[in-house]
Design a protein around this motif. Structure first.
Motif, PDB file in Angstrom:
ATOM      1  N   PHE A  57      26.825  58.575  54.480  1.00 31.23           N
ATOM      2  CA  PHE A  57      26.419  57.348  53.795  1.00 31.23           C
ATOM      3  C   PHE A  57      25.071  56.858  54.316  1.00 31.23           C
ATOM      4  CE2 PHE A  57      31.029  57.426  53.353  1.00 31.23           C
ATOM      5  CZ  PHE A  57      31.182  57.135  52.013  1.00 31.23           C
ATOM      6  N   ASN A  58      24.264  57.789  54.800  1.00 31.41           N
ATOM      7  CA  ASN A  58      22.994  57.400  55.410  1.00 31.41           C
ATOM      8  C   ASN A  58      21.837  57.451  54.429  1.00 31.41           C
ATOM      9  OD1 ASN A  58      24.333  57.213  57.927  1.00 31.41           O
ATOM     10  ND2 ASN A  58      24.096  59.422  58.231  1.00 31.41           N
ATOM     11  N   ASP A  59      20.764  56.806  54.806  1.00 31.20           N
ATOM     12  CA  ASP A  59      19.488  56.868  54.080  1.00 31.20           C
ATOM     13  C   ASP A  59      19.606  56.468  52.614  1.00 31.20           C
ATOM     14  OD1 ASP A  59      18.880  59.907  55.877  1.00 31.20           O
ATOM     15  OD2 ASP A  59      18.411  57.850  56.466  1.00 31.20           O
ATOM     16  N   GLY A  60      20.481  55.560  52.306  1.00 26.73           N
ATOM     17  CA  GLY A  60      20.606  55.103  50.937  1.00 26.73           C
ATOM     18  C   GLY A  60      21.219  56.120  50.001  1.00 26.73           C
ATOM     19  N   ARG A  61      21.740  57.235  50.524  1.00 29.01           N
ATOM     20  CA  ARG A  61      22.297  58.283  49.666  1.00 29.01           C
ATOM     21  C   ARG A  61      23.660  57.898  49.104  1.00 29.01           C
ATOM     22  NH1 ARG A  61      20.625  63.667  53.247  1.00 29.01           N
ATOM     23  NH2 ARG A  61      18.387  63.437  52.980  1.00 29.01           N
ATOM     24  N   VAL A  62      24.213  56.809  49.604  1.00 28.32           N
ATOM     25  CA  VAL A  62      25.507  56.362  49.123  1.00 28.32           C
ATOM     26  C   VAL A  62      25.451  55.953  47.655  1.00 28.32           C
ATOM     27  CG1 VAL A  62      25.132  53.956  49.797  1.00 28.32           C
ATOM     28  CG2 VAL A  62      27.450  54.849  49.665  1.00 28.32           C
ATOM     29  N   LEU A  80      28.382  56.716  44.845  1.00 28.75           N
ATOM     30  CA  LEU A  80      29.017  55.576  44.170  1.00 28.75           C
ATOM     31  C   LEU A  80      28.805  55.647  42.660  1.00 28.75           C
ATOM     32  CD1 LEU A  80      28.165  52.632  46.616  1.00 28.75           C
ATOM     33  CD2 LEU A  80      30.357  53.811  46.325  1.00 28.75           C
ATOM     34  N   PHE A  81      27.641  56.128  42.256  1.00 29.94           N
ATOM     35  CA  PHE A  81      27.341  56.273  40.832  1.00 29.94           C
ATOM     36  C   PHE A  81      28.285  57.294  40.191  1.00 29.94           C
ATOM     37  CE2 PHE A  81      24.708  58.153  37.370  1.00 29.94           C
ATOM     38  CZ  PHE A  81      24.600  57.015  36.581  1.00 29.94           C
ATOM     39  N   VAL A  82      28.463  58.441  40.869  1.00 36.18           N
ATOM     40  CA  VAL A  82      29.376  59.469  40.361  1.00 36.18           C
ATOM     41  C   VAL A  82      30.813  58.962  40.389  1.00 36.18           C
ATOM     42  CG1 VAL A  82      30.293  61.789  40.766  1.00 36.18           C
ATOM     43  CG2 VAL A  82      27.848  61.361  41.032  1.00 36.18           C
ATOM     44  N   LEU A  83      31.175  58.235  41.435  1.00 35.18           N
ATOM     45  CA  LEU A  83      32.526  57.673  41.519  1.00 35.18           C
ATOM     46  C   LEU A  83      32.794  56.715  40.365  1.00 35.18           C
ATOM     47  CD1 LEU A  83      35.173  57.361  43.106  1.00 35.18           C
ATOM     48  CD2 LEU A  83      34.055  55.554  44.441  1.00 35.18           C
TER      49      LEU A  83
END
Length: 715
Positions: free
Chosen positions: A159-164, A168-171
C-alpha cells in the motif's frame, strides 16, 4: 440435536460443492493457471510490479482492468450455462409421474413398469443444495479473477507510494460487477424486461438443450453479442498486442488475460460437445494428439539459412587452436593488443543463464567495463554463455559489430549504448506467450506441422525486430541477427578483429553439450562437446543460435536439428537450453583457456600471454537461510537435487581455479538482496531494470570487489 443437524448440513454443502465443481474442471484449471501466472511465479509478480509503477489511466492499466472484467463475466456466464447443461444424471433422462411409467396406469396390484423405466428415490435435501450451489457458485467464481489480481498486486506493491489507489479502483469495479451479477435478474424484472422467474431454472436435473437454458437464464443478448465478441475479440486483441512488441511497455499480462478469456469459452464448447455426444470429447482429442498427431506435427525445426555454399563455409572454419593462433598473430601484427606490466591479458567472457535478467545484467556489466576500459574489447578473444547470458552477449557484441560498419564504435561514450539498453530490456515475453497460448497450442491437435506456428519463432522474431529497430538494416531488410551465424567472421576482411561468440546448448538425445562456434571445436580441448555446424552441415541465423541456447521449457520448445545428408534433410536431434548442462558457461570458458595455454606453450610468443575469465553470474545476498519448505516438502529430494547440481557447478569452477594458480577467474555477480524482485523470464519491469542498473555500477560496493580484481589486467 441442533449440533448434529448443523453438522449434517455442513457435510451436505461440502458434498454438494464438490459435486458442482466436479462438473466444471476446465474452469478450475484455468483459474489455477491465472493464479500461477500473476501470483505464484516471479515473472508474473514482476508484471504486477510494472502495473503498480504506471499511472491509473495508463492505456496498459485500463486495458488490463477491462480484460479482467471480461474474464470475470465470461467465467460467470460459462459456469452458469455449463452447470445447467451438464449431464448430472446420466440414467435419469427426465422426471415423470409414477403412473406415467406403468404399463397399465389403472392397475391395482403387481403393476409393471414400461420398458427402460425405473423407480428412483430422490434426496430432496441434496437436490435443493445443488440447486442453490448452481446459482451461487458462478457468482463466487466470477469474483475469483478480482481476488487473484488484488492478492498478486498487494503481495508485490503493498500500500506504498500511493499505489493503493489502483487496487481500490479494481476492488470497487469488482464489487459493482459482482453485485450486478447477483441482482441482474431483479433489475431486469424491475425494468419490466422479463417476468420474475423462479429458482426452477437452477434446479437439477439438467436441461440439455442450450437454447432452452439460455432462454430460462435470460442470457439471450449475452449469448448473441457478448460471448462471440469476447471469443473473437480476445484472440484478435492478443494478436494485435503481440504484434506491437517488443517494447518497454510490457504487455504479456494482456495476452495471458486474452488467453484465459478465450479458453474459458472454449471449455464451454468442449463440455457441451461432450454432453451432447455423451462421450469424453476432450479426452478423445488429447489421446489422439498424444498418440497419433504428436509424432507427426513437430514444427520446432531450427530456422535455417538458405545458402548453397553452406557446407563449404562450415568446412572452411579453422580448428580452435589454429583460430586462436591466427587471432593472436593478426592482433600483434596490427598492434591492437595492449599490455599491462609486460603482461598481455586475453579475456574470455562467460555469462550465466537466467532469462532477461541475465541478458540485461550481462549487457550492463560489459557496458560499464567498456566505458571505463574500451581497450578490453580488442583483447577479448571469445565470449560464451548459456540461456539469457548468451542472448545478452549476442546483443552486446552484434550491436558493436553492426555499429562498427559506420566507423569505429565509441566504446567509451555512454550515449553509444543507449539503444543497447532498450534492446536488452525489451518485452520478449508477449510474443512468445501469444505463440504458446494460441497458434502453437492449436498445432498440437493438428496431424501436420505448420512451421510459422512454432512459438520459438515468435521469440526469434522478437530478437530480430527489436535489434532492427535500433541498428542498421541492409538493403535486403535484414540485420546481423537475420544472417548466418558465421557472417561476422566469414564475410569480413578482418574476421579476427571481433571476439568469437560460442553459443552453448544441450543435445537432448545424447545429454551432450552442443556448441555453435565460428571456429571448429575439437575433442582435444572441448571434450565431449558437439560441434553443431560440423555435425549437421546446416547454417542457422545468428538469432537462432541465441534462441537455441535459451530454449527453456515450457515457454520455448526443444529445437529440432536437421542434418544435411547429400543435399537431403534428415532429423538429427533436439536442442534445449544450455543451462541444463552448465548454466554458468564457465566450463566452456575454461576449455577455451586450456586451448589458449596449449597454443601459447607451443608457439612461445614474445611477452607473457595471460588468459582471464570474466564471469557474469546471478546470486543472492539474503542473510541467514532460505525459508523452510511448506506444502512442497515431499518434493524436497527433487529440489535438493537441482540445487545441488548448480552448487556442484559452482564448486567445480572454484576448485579448478584453486588447482590452477594461473587461471584468473573474476566473477561479477548480480546482487540480490532480500526484497528485490528480478524475474526469470523474458520481460523486465522498470523497477527490475533500475535494480540491475543500480548493482551494475562501478561505485556499488558489490561491484567494486571484482572490479578491483580485474584492474591489474587493464590500463
Amino acid at each position: 440435536m441442533k449440533k448434529t443437524l448443523r453438522k449434517t448440513r455442513l457435510l451436505l454443502w461440502i458434498r454438494g460443492s464438490f459435486f458442482i465443481l466436479g462438473r466444471i474442471p476446465f474452469l478450475l484449471v484455468l483459474l489455477f493457471f491465472g493464479l500461477f501466472a500473476f501470483q505464484v511465479n516471479d515473472q508474473g509478480m514482476d508484471m504486477m510490479m510494472a502495473f503498480g509503477s504506471m499511472d491509473l489511466f495508463h492505456p496498459y492499466v485500463l486495458a488490463f482492468i477491462g480484460l479482467l472484467v471480461i474474464w470475470s463475466g465470461v467465467i460467470w456466464y460459462v459456469s452458469r450455462i455449463a452447470l445447467t447443461i451438464s449431464n448430472l444424471g446420466r440414467i435419469v433422462e427426465r422426471r415423470v409421474r409414477l403412473t406415467d411409467s406403468l404399463e397399465d396406469p389403472n392397475c391395482g396390484r403387481d403393476c409393471g413398469l414400461k420398458k427402460d423405466h425405473i423407480v428412483v428415490t430422490v434426496d430432496s435435501a441434496y437436490e435443493h443444495t445443488t440447486g442453490v450451489l448452481a446459482k451461487v457458485i458462478p457468482r463466487i467464481l466470477g469474483a475469483v479473477p478480482y481476488i487473484i489480481f488484488i492478492w498478486a498486486y498487494i503481495s508485490v506493491n503493498g500500500f506504498n507510494d500511493g499505489r493503493v489507489i489502483k487496487v481500490l479502483f479494481v476492488l470497487l469495479i469488482g464489487i459493482i460487477h459482482i453485485t450486478y451479477l447477483c441482482y441482474r435478474t431483479d433489475l431486469l424484472v424491475r425494468n419490466k424486461r422479463i417476468i420474475k422467474p423462479t429458482d426452477a431454472r437452477f434446479a437439477m436435473p439438467e436441461k440439455t438443450d442450450v437454447k432452452t437454458v439460455v432462454k430460462m437464464q435470460h442470457l439471450h443478448s449475452t449469448t448473441k453479442f457478448f460471448i462471440p465478441a469476447a471469443f473473437i475479440g480476445s484472440f484478435v486483441y492478443a494478436w494485435i498486442t503481440a504484434s506491437g512488441t517488443p517494447s518497454l511497455n510490457g504487455k504479456p499480462g494482456l495476452v495471458i488475460l486474452c488467453g484465459l478469456i478465450f479458453y474459458t469459452i472454449i471449455s464451454l464448447f468442449v463440455m457441451y460437445i461432450s454432453n451432447w455426444l455423451r462421450f469424453p470429447f476432450f479426452t478423445f482429442v488429447l489421446v489422439l494428439a498424444l498418440l497419433f498427431f504428436l509424432p507427426r506435427n513437430n514444427n520446432h525445426a531450427l530456422a535455417k539459412v538458405k545458402d548453397q555454399h553452406q557446407e563449404e563455409q562450415i568446412a572452411a572454419r579453422l580448428p580452435d587452436s589454429t583460430y586462436f593462433e591466427s587471432w593472436l598473430t593478426y592482433k600483434k601484427e596490427k598492434g591492437s593488443l595492449f599490455q599491462k606490466d609486460s603482461i598481455t591479458p586475453v579475456f574470455i567472457i562467460a555469462a550465466e543463464g537466467g532469462g532477461i535478467r541475465a541478458c540485461y545484467w550481462t549487457a550492463q556489466v560489459l557496458k560499464k567495463l567498456h566505458i571505463a576500459h574500451p581497450e578490453m574489447y580488442e583483447n577479448t578473444f571469445a565470449v560464451t554463455g548459456a540461456s539469457g547470458g548468451t542472448v545478452g552477449l549476442s546483443f552486446f557484441y552484434n550491436y558493436i559489430f553492426e555499429r562498427a560498419k559506420a566507423g569505429v564504435p565509441a566504446l567509451s561514450d555512454p550515449a553509444f549504448y543507449a539503444p543497447l539498453d532498450t534492446i536488452t530490456s525489451a518485452d520478449f515475453l508477449t510474443g512468445v506467450t501469444y505463440g504458446f497460448m494460441f497458434p502453437d497450442l492449436f498445432q498440437r491437435v493438428l496431424p501436420w506441422p505448420i512451421q510459422s506456428w512454432d512459438r520459438a519463432a515468435f521469440l526469434n522474431k522478437g530478437f530480430s525486430k527489436v535489434f532492427a529497430a535500433h541498428t542498421r538494416v541492409n538493403d535486403a531488410g535484414s540485420t546481423l541477427l537475420d544472417q548466418s551465424i558465421l557472417t561476422p567472421w566469414l564475410k569480413d576482411a578482418n574476421p579476427f578483429h571481433r571476439p568469437a561468440i560460442l553459443f552453448n546448448s544441450l543435445y537432448v538425445e545424447e545429454g551432450q553439450k552442443a556448441v555453435f562456434s565460428p571456429y571448429r571445436i575439437t575433442k582435444e580441448y572441448y571434450e565431449d562437446a558437439l560441434d553443431i555446424l560440423d555435425a549437421t552441415k546446416m547454417l542457422v541465423p545468428m538469432k537462432e543460435g541465441m534462441v537455441s541456447s535459451a530454449r527453456f521449457p515450457v515457454i520455448t520448445p526443444p529445437g529440432l536439428m536437421m542434418q544435411n545428408v547429400n543435399g537431403r534433410e534428415e532429423k538429427f536431434g533436439h536442442l534445449v537450453d544450455g543451462g541444463y548442462f552448465e548454466n554458468t558457461a564457465v566450463q566452456t570458458a575454461q576449455q577455451t583457456v586450456m586451448m589458449i595455454k596449449s597454443v601459447v606453450k607451443r608457439i612461445k610468443p614474445a611477452g607473457r600471454i595471460v588468459p582471464v575469465i570474466i564471469s557474469l553470474s546471478y546470486g543472492s545476498d539474503t542473510s541467514g537461510h532460505r525459508e523452510a519448505m511448506g506444502a512442497g516438502y515431499e518434493a524436497a529430494p527433487l529440489a535438493g537435487g537441482i540445487n545441488t547440481l548448480f552448487r556442484w557447478i559452482d564448486g567445480v569452477k572454484a576448485m579448478s581455479v584453486k588447482l590452477d594458480p594461473d587461471l584468473n577467474s573474476i566473477n561479477f555477480r548480480l546482487t540480490k538482496f532480500k526484497g528485490d524482485r528480478i524475474p526469470l523470464g523474458w520481460y523486465l519491469s522498470e523497477p527490475a531494470r533500475k535494480l540491475i542498473e543500480k548493482y551494475a555500477d562501478v561505485n556499488h560496493f558489490k561491484f567494486q570487489k571484482p572490479y578491483k580484481a580485474l584492474k591489474p589486467f587493464l590500463k
